[in-house]
Design an enzyme around this catalytic site. Sequence first.
Site, PDB file in Angstrom:
ATOM      1  N   HIS A 120     -58.519  28.863  79.058  1.00  0.00           N
ATOM      2  CA  HIS A 120     -59.495  28.201  79.931  1.00  0.00           C
ATOM      3  C   HIS A 120     -60.904  28.384  79.384  1.00  0.00           C
ATOM      4  O   HIS A 120     -61.229  29.402  78.762  1.00  0.00           O
ATOM      5  CB  HIS A 120     -59.383  28.684  81.379  1.00  0.00           C
ATOM      6  CG  HIS A 120     -59.635  30.154  81.593  1.00  0.00           C
ATOM      7  ND1 HIS A 120     -60.902  30.672  81.718  1.00  0.00           N
ATOM      8  CD2 HIS A 120     -58.774  31.200  81.725  1.00  0.00           C
ATOM      9  CE1 HIS A 120     -60.815  31.986  81.926  1.00  0.00           C
ATOM     10  NE2 HIS A 120     -59.538  32.337  81.922  1.00  0.00           N
ATOM     11  N   ASP A 159     -63.726  28.195  81.298  1.00  0.00           N
ATOM     12  CA  ASP A 159     -64.715  28.674  82.268  1.00  0.00           C
ATOM     13  C   ASP A 159     -64.778  30.192  82.332  1.00  0.00           C
ATOM     14  O   ASP A 159     -63.872  30.903  81.874  1.00  0.00           O
ATOM     15  CB  ASP A 159     -64.452  28.085  83.653  1.00  0.00           C
ATOM     16  CG  ASP A 159     -63.093  28.488  84.225  1.00  0.00           C
ATOM     17  OD1 ASP A 159     -62.099  28.498  83.448  1.00  0.00           O
ATOM     18  OD2 ASP A 159     -63.012  28.790  85.426  1.00  0.00           O
ATOM     19  N   ASP A 207     -62.480  37.485  78.655  1.00  0.00           N
ATOM     20  CA  ASP A 207     -61.808  36.562  79.593  1.00  0.00           C
ATOM     21  C   ASP A 207     -62.519  35.235  79.617  1.00  0.00           C
ATOM     22  O   ASP A 207     -63.349  34.992  80.459  1.00  0.00           O
ATOM     23  CB  ASP A 207     -61.763  37.209  80.982  1.00  0.00           C
ATOM     24  CG  ASP A 207     -60.956  36.395  81.975  1.00  0.00           C
ATOM     25  OD1 ASP A 207     -60.234  35.473  81.565  1.00  0.00           O
ATOM     26  OD2 ASP A 207     -61.066  36.683  83.180  1.00  0.00           O
ATOM     27  N   GLU A 223     -60.392  27.785  85.939  1.00  0.00           N
ATOM     28  CA  GLU A 223     -59.298  28.737  86.146  1.00  0.00           C
ATOM     29  C   GLU A 223     -59.714  29.866  87.068  1.00  0.00           C
ATOM     30  O   GLU A 223     -58.873  30.435  87.751  1.00  0.00           O
ATOM     31  CB  GLU A 223     -58.854  29.317  84.788  1.00  0.00           C
ATOM     32  CG  GLU A 223     -57.555  30.149  84.860  1.00  0.00           C
ATOM     33  CD  GLU A 223     -57.797  31.631  85.165  1.00  0.00           C
ATOM     34  OE1 GLU A 223     -56.803  32.319  85.500  1.00  0.00           O
ATOM     35  OE2 GLU A 223     -58.957  32.109  85.091  1.00  0.00           O
ATOM     36  N   GLU A 224     -61.002  30.172  87.093  1.00  0.00           N
ATOM     37  CA  GLU A 224     -61.468  31.355  87.832  1.00  0.00           C
ATOM     38  C   GLU A 224     -61.692  31.086  89.315  1.00  0.00           C
ATOM     39  O   GLU A 224     -62.135  31.978  90.041  1.00  0.00           O
ATOM     40  CB  GLU A 224     -62.774  31.883  87.208  1.00  0.00           C
ATOM     41  CG  GLU A 224     -62.657  32.334  85.762  1.00  0.00           C
ATOM     42  CD  GLU A 224     -61.875  33.640  85.603  1.00  0.00           C
ATOM     43  OE1 GLU A 224     -61.344  34.150  86.607  1.00  0.00           O
ATOM     44  OE2 GLU A 224     -61.783  34.129  84.463  1.00  0.00           O
ATOM     45  N   GLU A 248     -54.805  34.462  77.649  1.00  0.00           N
ATOM     46  CA  GLU A 248     -55.491  35.368  78.582  1.00  0.00           C
ATOM     47  C   GLU A 248     -55.548  36.774  77.971  1.00  0.00           C
ATOM     48  O   GLU A 248     -54.687  37.158  77.184  1.00  0.00           O
ATOM     49  CB  GLU A 248     -54.713  35.437  79.906  1.00  0.00           C
ATOM     50  CG  GLU A 248     -54.862  34.214  80.784  1.00  0.00           C
ATOM     51  CD  GLU A 248     -56.133  34.245  81.637  1.00  0.00           C
ATOM     52  OE1 GLU A 248     -56.970  35.148  81.431  1.00  0.00           O
ATOM     53  OE2 GLU A 248     -56.286  33.345  82.481  1.00  0.00           O
ATOM     54  N   HIS A 271     -64.284  40.069  84.219  1.00  0.00           N
ATOM     55  CA  HIS A 271     -65.119  39.931  85.424  1.00  0.00           C
ATOM     56  C   HIS A 271     -66.104  41.084  85.580  1.00  0.00           C
ATOM     57  O   HIS A 271     -66.719  41.215  86.627  1.00  0.00           O
ATOM     58  CB  HIS A 271     -64.270  39.827  86.710  1.00  0.00           C
ATOM     59  CG  HIS A 271     -63.262  38.721  86.657  1.00  0.00           C
ATOM     60  ND1 HIS A 271     -62.530  38.334  87.753  1.00  0.00           N
ATOM     61  CD2 HIS A 271     -62.847  37.918  85.642  1.00  0.00           C
ATOM     62  CE1 HIS A 271     -61.706  37.341  87.413  1.00  0.00           C
ATOM     63  NE2 HIS A 271     -61.886  37.084  86.138  1.00  0.00           N
TER      64      HIS A 271
END
Lengths: 354, 354
Positions: free
Chosen positions: A68, A70, A94, A124-125, A153, A327
């Site tokens: 992903h 984003d 990530d 995705e987030e 991932e 994150h």
Amino acid sequence: MLDLTQDVGALTAAIVDIESVSGDEKFLADTVEQALRALPHLTVDRSGETVVARTFLGRPERVVIAGHLDTVPVAGNLPSRIEGDLLYGCGTSDMKAGVAVALKLAALVPEPNRDVTYVFYDCEEIEAERNGLTRVSRDHSDWLAADFAVLLEPTDGVIEGGCQGTLRADIITRGKRAHSARSWLGVNAIHAVGEVLARLNAYEARRPVVDGLEYHEGLNAVAVRGGVAGNVIPDEAGVMVNYRFAPDLSLEQAEQHVREVFDGFEVVITDGAPAARPGLTHPVAAAFVAAVGGIPRAKLGWTDVARFSALGIPAVNYGPGDPNLAHQQGEYASLTKIAESELGMLNWLTTPTL
Amino acid sequence: MLDLTQDVGALTAAIVDIESVSGDEKFLADTVEQALRALPHLTVDRSGETVVARTFLGRPERVVIAGHLDTVPVAGNLPSRIEGDLLYGCGTSDMKAGVAVALKLAALVPEPNRDVTYVFYDCEEIEAERNGLTRVSRDHSDWLAADFAVLLEPTDGVIEGGCQGTLRADIITRGKRAHSARSWLGVNAIHAVGEVLARLNAYEARRPVVDGLEYHEGLNAVAVRGGVAGNVIPDEAGVMVNYRFAPDLSLEQAEQHVREVFDGFEVVITDGAPAARPGLTHPVAAAFVAAVGGIPRAKLGWTDVARFSALGIPAVNYGPGDPNLAHQQGEYASLTKIAESELGMLNWLTTPTL
């Protein structure tokens, strides 16, 4: 124009420096699409901010390599910076390190031993209905047709097979309202929650082995609610439970299990997502494991591999990022691991097949 | 000008027709003050919208006769109307019928056998800090000095002695946060609530006899909370319990009891109000019971009698209204019961004392 000839660490930094918080991926998607369209061996499609690029070499097998675009919101951690072996910045682990590996493969391997479908997707987030992979699997499922998928991932460079499913349910208790000064005239719905919690406390979670990997289930209260006013015996209360289940159960079987555990109570299923089998027994997956190396382990959290699984495509997580840093404000990725990941994947796509 | 010579039912209707929702009692308080000031045997004081009128006859005993002027919000149930024996309207039972009885006594008995303190106060139906009786007991406690108090709250014409106390506490459980996909890395604070509820379920409430009246305690959960997110093992949860305790316990003893029941847990007392002993063994109370008649019973809910109790004044609830109709749209009061109440009180204040 994104330079795909630079080394994978520098490419990661370049991508990290293009901000792409969920919902705001357009510029990065445009940049990726432009770079891929410059590669004549790829057929490129686009849906929203999702870019899909495929080889059409007539190989007997096709694999998906997906990541992903984003990130979670930037937290004062851009632009990227390098300290020794570590690349710091929002989205490094990530999962822009994985995106960079995929882009390098797209550029370096014009004639892979298997046809390859590269997927770079958005959102995705955030909530599942905005997820680019969800949208493409609904609107263009033919773009995703494959025998196996690798989702880049962060897994710290370890193959993580499949994923556990997740199901949430409200276990509801009912009573009869009364003034708390005359509580015996009522029936306390919160007190009835005691039995729900007693069953959770007595619950023994399974650790089944599926396709050679050991999973670890869990059944837990994640919320509890009840109460009308400080002087009222409440007539309703509820416990939200979250069942994380191994991929030997379907979503329907998981729901049935929760209903059995809470037999006698009102059970309302609120949401759920199926598990994904690791599929490592499939020849194409076995070849991937052999080429990349290491000992695969079970993926316990839910990831987008389940979307491939739902399309009948076995899938694994495998990426150079560190999942524990995802994150976090201090997020970073190891340049060595990014390079190792590129090498492992190159090996897989270039070793002659049997 | 309020006509205190009309019969008590008509007087009740006249007072009901003067709207006096909590916070908006000024006009009714002015009207009541004016009527009382016209009676030369009374000394009248005022604090905010609370009116206090006293006889000073040098009697060896003094009694308080008290009622609140305010009502819950009007619900299309004004002006009042009479159907047969029933007077309908907002505040009829709770408690303008009682206020009318008190005003009749003030007018009819210029020389009572005991000195009398009439108290008409505001803001009983809302938060305690605005309650007129709270304010007067703080600022003018001498106005309330007495040997016994009768609060004319609706009791259906039965003497209800004292009141139970109330105490609220948060019972807090703590754990360790973790992702619900790896729940064994955490400690679930909601699961720990199971033991709190088990103790509540096993709890046996006391029914002690105090001053000849049987009380009935209760210890109940009135709220439960916990939960961080649908995928997180929560690290904190809490149960709010409400202990309704008999007047043989002080507030401090009640708190100690709750701490003992939940020994091992974090207990945070959030609020409490002491119980009030019925005090029916006191000679002036016994005379009241003899004059009014009927068999006294224990008051289980908390009422303003506890404010008198806190001043060292035994107090009972005794009013012609029906407590089950309080705060209801269809509220009414029986004209017969209002007249009976007036007669009983007249009997008490005019029978020669020993």
